[in-house]
Design an enzyme around this catalytic site. Structure first.
Site, PDB file in Angstrom:
ATOM      1  N   HIS A  83     -33.524 -64.753  17.851  1.00  0.00           N
ATOM      2  CA  HIS A  83     -34.568 -64.976  18.858  1.00  0.00           C
ATOM      3  C   HIS A  83     -34.551 -66.412  19.346  1.00  0.00           C
ATOM      4  CE1 HIS A  83     -36.432 -61.224  17.131  1.00  0.00           C
ATOM      5  NE2 HIS A  83     -36.211 -60.972  18.394  1.00  0.00           N
ATOM      6  N   HIS A  88     -30.367 -58.686   9.834  1.00  0.00           N
ATOM      7  CA  HIS A  88     -31.454 -57.862   9.271  1.00  0.00           C
ATOM      8  C   HIS A  88     -30.957 -56.564   8.634  1.00  0.00           C
ATOM      9  CE1 HIS A  88     -34.305 -60.362  11.228  1.00  0.00           C
ATOM     10  NE2 HIS A  88     -34.155 -59.888  12.438  1.00  0.00           N
ATOM     11  N   GLU A 102     -35.788 -55.437   9.279  1.00  0.00           N
ATOM     12  CA  GLU A 102     -35.215 -55.551   7.917  1.00  0.00           C
ATOM     13  C   GLU A 102     -35.846 -54.500   7.002  1.00  0.00           C
ATOM     14  OE1 GLU A 102     -35.355 -59.497   6.021  1.00  0.00           O
ATOM     15  OE2 GLU A 102     -35.602 -58.440   4.110  1.00  0.00           O
TER      16      GLU A 102
END
Ligand code: F3S
Length: 281
Positions: A42, A77, A129
């Site tokens: 991100h 993740h 995740e």
């Protein structure tokens, strides 16, 4: 003279760094459009950099549009077993950049479910995740975000944690389970990357005149670092990148000692740009 000090632990964590490097290496190897299942990170600067390298994020719903031989990378993740199998059954070239720490948790979920344990995950049920880990125990895990349980607690449990959880929540989870469960197997699977960054920022912000915290405005771990620094150092500023820093009044940067830290999704090239600029001033 101005002094610029970079926090001991700042920027990319091991797993994110590895995933970004793997994506770039894969691009070099295949030399064609590469897909990542969801954004690799991100941070808009990194996303732009990846897109310039012909690496694009794709949503799970769009997998159907991919063709045999297309290259897809699983981000740090991780994903559920079903998703993994879906990708391989479509005969895609799957590059698994799941953080090894996350893979270990997935393996435990699968192993202990098979041994008759009810898997408990401490974490955010909507986080990729946690969704991924749950997918390795047939989506049967009991998920708690703070150690409180709405469902009945089974007698035999195996406790796992999302890597970014706080230790206090892990303790609370074990404490609630101990009231009901008869057999508790617990693995502290919290990754230290978050806490070591916070500890370094805390120490450094006590020793400087100003603090720059670099990272996306939507990055929760960067915002947390900013809050920690602001408590210790009034002149703390959360900036996305060098462009934002350039809009600052230069008098802010005339301080003697400037500390720098960065969130786990901030690449080193952005940190270096800021340091070089400060050095040149
Ligand atoms: Fe891996 Fe820890 Fe980063 S689990 S992705 S190194 S926060």
């Amino acid at each position: 003279m101005k002094e610029i000090i970079l926090a001991k632990n700042a920027g990319f964590c091991f797993g994110v760094k590895r995933a970004v490097e793997q994506a770039l290496k894969t691009q070099e190897e295949y030399n064609k459009k590469i897909y990542t299942l969801g954004p690799l990170i991100h941070n808009s600067d990194v996303v732009k950099m990846l897109e310039n390298n012909n690496i694009f994020s794709i949503d799970i719903k769009e997998i159907e549009t991919l063709n045999e031989g297309d290259v897809i990378l699983i981000r740090s993740h991780g994903v559920s077993k079903n998703v993994f199998e879906k990708l391989t059954s479509k005969k895609l070239n799957v590059i698994n950049a799941t953080c090894p720490y996350v893979s270990k948790i997935q393996n435990k979920a699968e192993k202990y479910k098979a041994l008759g344990y009810n898997i408990v995950i401490l974490g955010d049920e909507k986080h990729p995740e946690v969704i991924g880990i749950n997918g390795w125990c047939d989506n049967t895990a009991l998920i708690t975000k703070d150690g409180k349980f709405l469902d009945n607690i089974p007698t035999k449990v195996c406790v796992l944690s999302q890597t970014t959880e706080k230790i206090e929540n892990f303790q609370k989870t074990l404490s609630s389970l101990s009231l009901k469960a008869r057999e508790i197997l617990a693995f502290n699977t919290i990754c230290s990357a978050t806490s070591v960054r916070q500890d370094s920022a805390n120490t450094l912000s006590k020793a400087v005149d100003a603090m720059l915290i670099i990272g996306g405005k939507n990055s929760s771990n960067t915002t947390k670092l900013y809050q920690i620094c602001k408590k210790n150092c009034e002149s703390s500023y959360h900036i996305e990148n060098l462009q934002e820093l350039k809009t600052f009044n230069k008098s802010i940067l005339q301080n003697k000692k400037i500390g720098i830290t960065a969130g786990a999704s901030t690449p080193s090239f952005i940190i270096e740009e800021v340091i070089n600029y400060l050095n040149e001033l």
